[in-house]
Design a protein around this motif. Sequence first.
Motif, PDB file in Angstrom:
ATOM      1  N   THR A   1       0.837  -1.201   0.000  1.00  0.00           N
ATOM      2  CA  THR A   1       0.000   0.000   0.000  1.00  0.00           C
ATOM      3  C   THR A   1       0.875   1.255   0.000  1.00  0.00           C
ATOM      4  N   ASN A   2       0.442   2.233  -0.796  1.00  0.00           N
ATOM      5  CA  ASN A   2       1.069   3.562  -0.774  1.00  0.00           C
ATOM      6  C   ASN A   2      -0.027   4.579  -1.103  1.00  0.00           C
ATOM      7  N   ILE A   3      -0.505   5.272  -0.070  1.00  0.00           N
ATOM      8  CA  ILE A   3      -1.659   6.167  -0.204  1.00  0.00           C
ATOM      9  C   ILE A   3      -1.329   7.500   0.457  1.00  0.00           C
ATOM     10  N   ASN A   4      -1.723   8.597  -0.171  1.00  0.00           N
ATOM     11  CA  ASN A   4      -1.579   9.943   0.401  1.00  0.00           C
ATOM     12  C   ASN A   4      -2.954  10.443   0.841  1.00  0.00           C
ATOM     13  N   LEU A   5      -3.032  10.820   2.103  1.00  0.00           N
ATOM     14  CA  LEU A   5      -4.303  11.240   2.695  1.00  0.00           C
ATOM     15  C   LEU A   5      -4.237  12.698   3.123  1.00  0.00           C
ATOM     16  N   ASN A   6      -5.281  13.460   2.775  1.00  0.00           N
ATOM     17  CA  ASN A   6      -5.441  14.844   3.242  1.00  0.00           C
ATOM     18  C   ASN A   6      -6.752  14.959   4.020  1.00  0.00           C
ATOM     19  N   VAL A   7      -6.648  15.469   5.229  1.00  0.00           N
ATOM     20  CA  VAL A   7      -7.826  15.665   6.083  1.00  0.00           C
ATOM     21  C   VAL A   7      -7.866  17.125   6.511  1.00  0.00           C
ATOM     22  N   THR A   8      -9.044  17.739   6.423  1.00  0.00           N
ATOM     23  CA  THR A   8      -9.225  19.135   6.842  1.00  0.00           C
ATOM     24  C   THR A   8      -9.882  19.171   8.217  1.00  0.00           C
ATOM     25  N   ALA A   9      -9.235  19.852   9.162  1.00  0.00           N
ATOM     26  CA  ALA A   9      -9.768  20.011  10.513  1.00  0.00           C
ATOM     27  C   ALA A   9     -10.207  21.457  10.718  1.00  0.00           C
ATOM     28  N   LYS A  10     -11.418  21.634  11.256  1.00  0.00           N
ATOM     29  CA  LYS A  10     -11.959  22.981  11.491  1.00  0.00           C
ATOM     30  C   LYS A  10     -12.309  23.151  12.963  1.00  0.00           C
ATOM     31  N   ASN A  11     -11.942  24.318  13.489  1.00  0.00           N
ATOM     32  CA  ASN A  11     -12.324  24.703  14.844  1.00  0.00           C
ATOM     33  C   ASN A  11     -13.380  25.804  14.732  1.00  0.00           C
ATOM     34  N   PRO A  12     -14.654  25.497  15.021  1.00  0.00           N
ATOM     35  CA  PRO A  12     -15.714  26.492  14.833  1.00  0.00           C
ATOM     36  C   PRO A  12     -15.851  27.484  15.986  1.00  0.00           C
ATOM     37  N   ASN A  13     -15.050  27.328  17.041  1.00  0.00           N
ATOM     38  CA  ASN A  13     -15.215  28.145  18.244  1.00  0.00           C
ATOM     39  C   ASN A  13     -14.516  29.498  18.131  1.00  0.00           C
TER      40      ASN A  13
END
Length: 251
Positions: A106-118
């Motif tokens: 396996t060779n996978i590139n992952l992008n995750v967006t984190a949001k702080n709504p406070n």
Amino acid sequence: MADRVYPKQATNGTAAATNPSFPATKAQQYGASRPVYRPQPERHRYRRSCCSCCLWTTIAILVLILIAAVASAILYVLYRPHRPTFTVSSLKISALNVTSASKLITNINLNVTAKNPNKKVVYSYNPITVSLVTDDDIAIGEGSFGSFVHGTKNTTLLKAAITSSNQELDDASAAKLKKALKSKKGLPLKIKLDTKVEAKMGALKTPKVGIRVVCEGIKATAPKAKSATSASTSNAKCKVDLRLKIWKWTF
């Protein structure tokens, strides 16, 4: 010469008349074998003190719970805290192959967006462990995000490489993966993020607590030749849950 007078010896009847015998009383009959009376210690005093201790302990616990509830309500009114949100931005697959020897590459590139709504709450994250699995929990690969501070009203892009080299699979798991990768519907995947986070509200700090983010609804296809493919993430949804550990159990 006067005759001597000798006293007559008393007969049995005369002796009985002289020393009359009376029937023995109950005290005389049982006194010898009767055990000595020893008063038992009073237990009601101990029970009273124990009950009083339990009562005051219960009252103290209830008071502490009430204080904690009032403090939580005040903090909520002042800061209005909300959980952070996570979304899968992209998942690019450079390699996802099961060899003839039932080994996974396996060779996978992952992008995750984190949001702080406070507006008034800052989150501080420990390093985040990333696990990529199928819907039936076959491990595809692992990676990690670094620790970071999530400021107020902030959006952060997290990047990780998920890899596995010659990971051995059992025959059943290998057969399932091969079949799913050839399917037009794609291979259903889940992403699990595990970390600890601390919240800061002004001068206040919470203890670090464990959280798990689970993202579902991802469909992946194996790349053709050397060109990478992008998994479908349009239907992906992420859920944030607290992870409380009590002794050996995690909830």
